[in-house]
Design a protein around this motif. Structure first.
Motif, mmCIF file in Angstrom:
data_model
loop_
_atom_site.group_PDB
_atom_site.id
_atom_site.type_symbol
_atom_site.label_atom_id
_atom_site.label_comp_id
_atom_site.label_asym_id
_atom_site.label_seq_id
_atom_site.Cartn_x
_atom_site.Cartn_y
_atom_site.Cartn_z
ATOM 1 N N LEU A 26 53.409 50.714 85.104
ATOM 2 C CA LEU A 26 52.246 49.902 84.004
ATOM 3 C C LEU A 26 51.568 49.088 85.245
ATOM 4 N N VAL A 27 52.321 48.649 86.866
ATOM 5 C CA VAL A 27 51.004 47.050 87.878
ATOM 6 C C VAL A 27 50.374 48.557 87.633
ATOM 7 N N ASP A 28 50.079 49.884 88.302
ATOM 8 C CA ASP A 28 49.313 50.970 88.177
ATOM 9 C C ASP A 28 47.806 50.963 87.276
ATOM 10 N N LEU A 29 48.732 51.239 85.938
ATOM 11 C CA LEU A 29 47.714 51.139 84.493
ATOM 12 C C LEU A 29 47.203 49.712 84.449
ATOM 13 N N SER A 30 47.345 48.315 85.181
ATOM 14 C CA SER A 30 47.095 47.429 85.054
ATOM 15 C C SER A 30 46.020 47.061 85.973
ATOM 16 N N LYS A 31 45.209 47.954 86.706
ATOM 17 C CA LYS A 31 43.969 47.896 86.816
ATOM 18 C C LYS A 31 43.395 48.369 86.431
#
Length: 86
Positions: free
Chosen positions: A43-48
């Motif tokens: 999710l942190v990766d996708l939040s970019k």
């Protein structure tokens, strides 16, 4: 790697405004620390690219908050809204 292959099933876009909603409240996602940490890393990766919304119950929110602290990540949480009766 498996999580990246199934992330489209976990993240469902809403509207065309770069929002995604992640429903991760199942016990197998929340109660097993390794599973939760892998989901949160994705999710942190996708939040970019997306604004991530995670609807949570108070218990899930507490567990997620603790996992985020261990990973040195932060997410904002929305205030829980009551369902409106029709």
């Amino acid at each position: 790697e498996t999580l990246y292959m199934i992330r489209d099933k976990l993240i469902k876009p809403i509207r065309a405004e770069n929002y995604a909603i992640a429903t991760i409240h199942r016990p197998s996602n929340i109660d097993i620390a390794e599973n939760l940490e892998e989901i949160l890393k994705a999710l942190v990766d996708l939040s970019k690219q997306w604004k991530i919304l995670i609807p949570t119950h108070p218990r899930s929110r507490q567990i997620i908050t603790e996992a985020l602290a261990r990973l040195n990540f932060t997410f904002g949480f929305m205030k829980k809204e009551k369902y409106k009766k029709r």
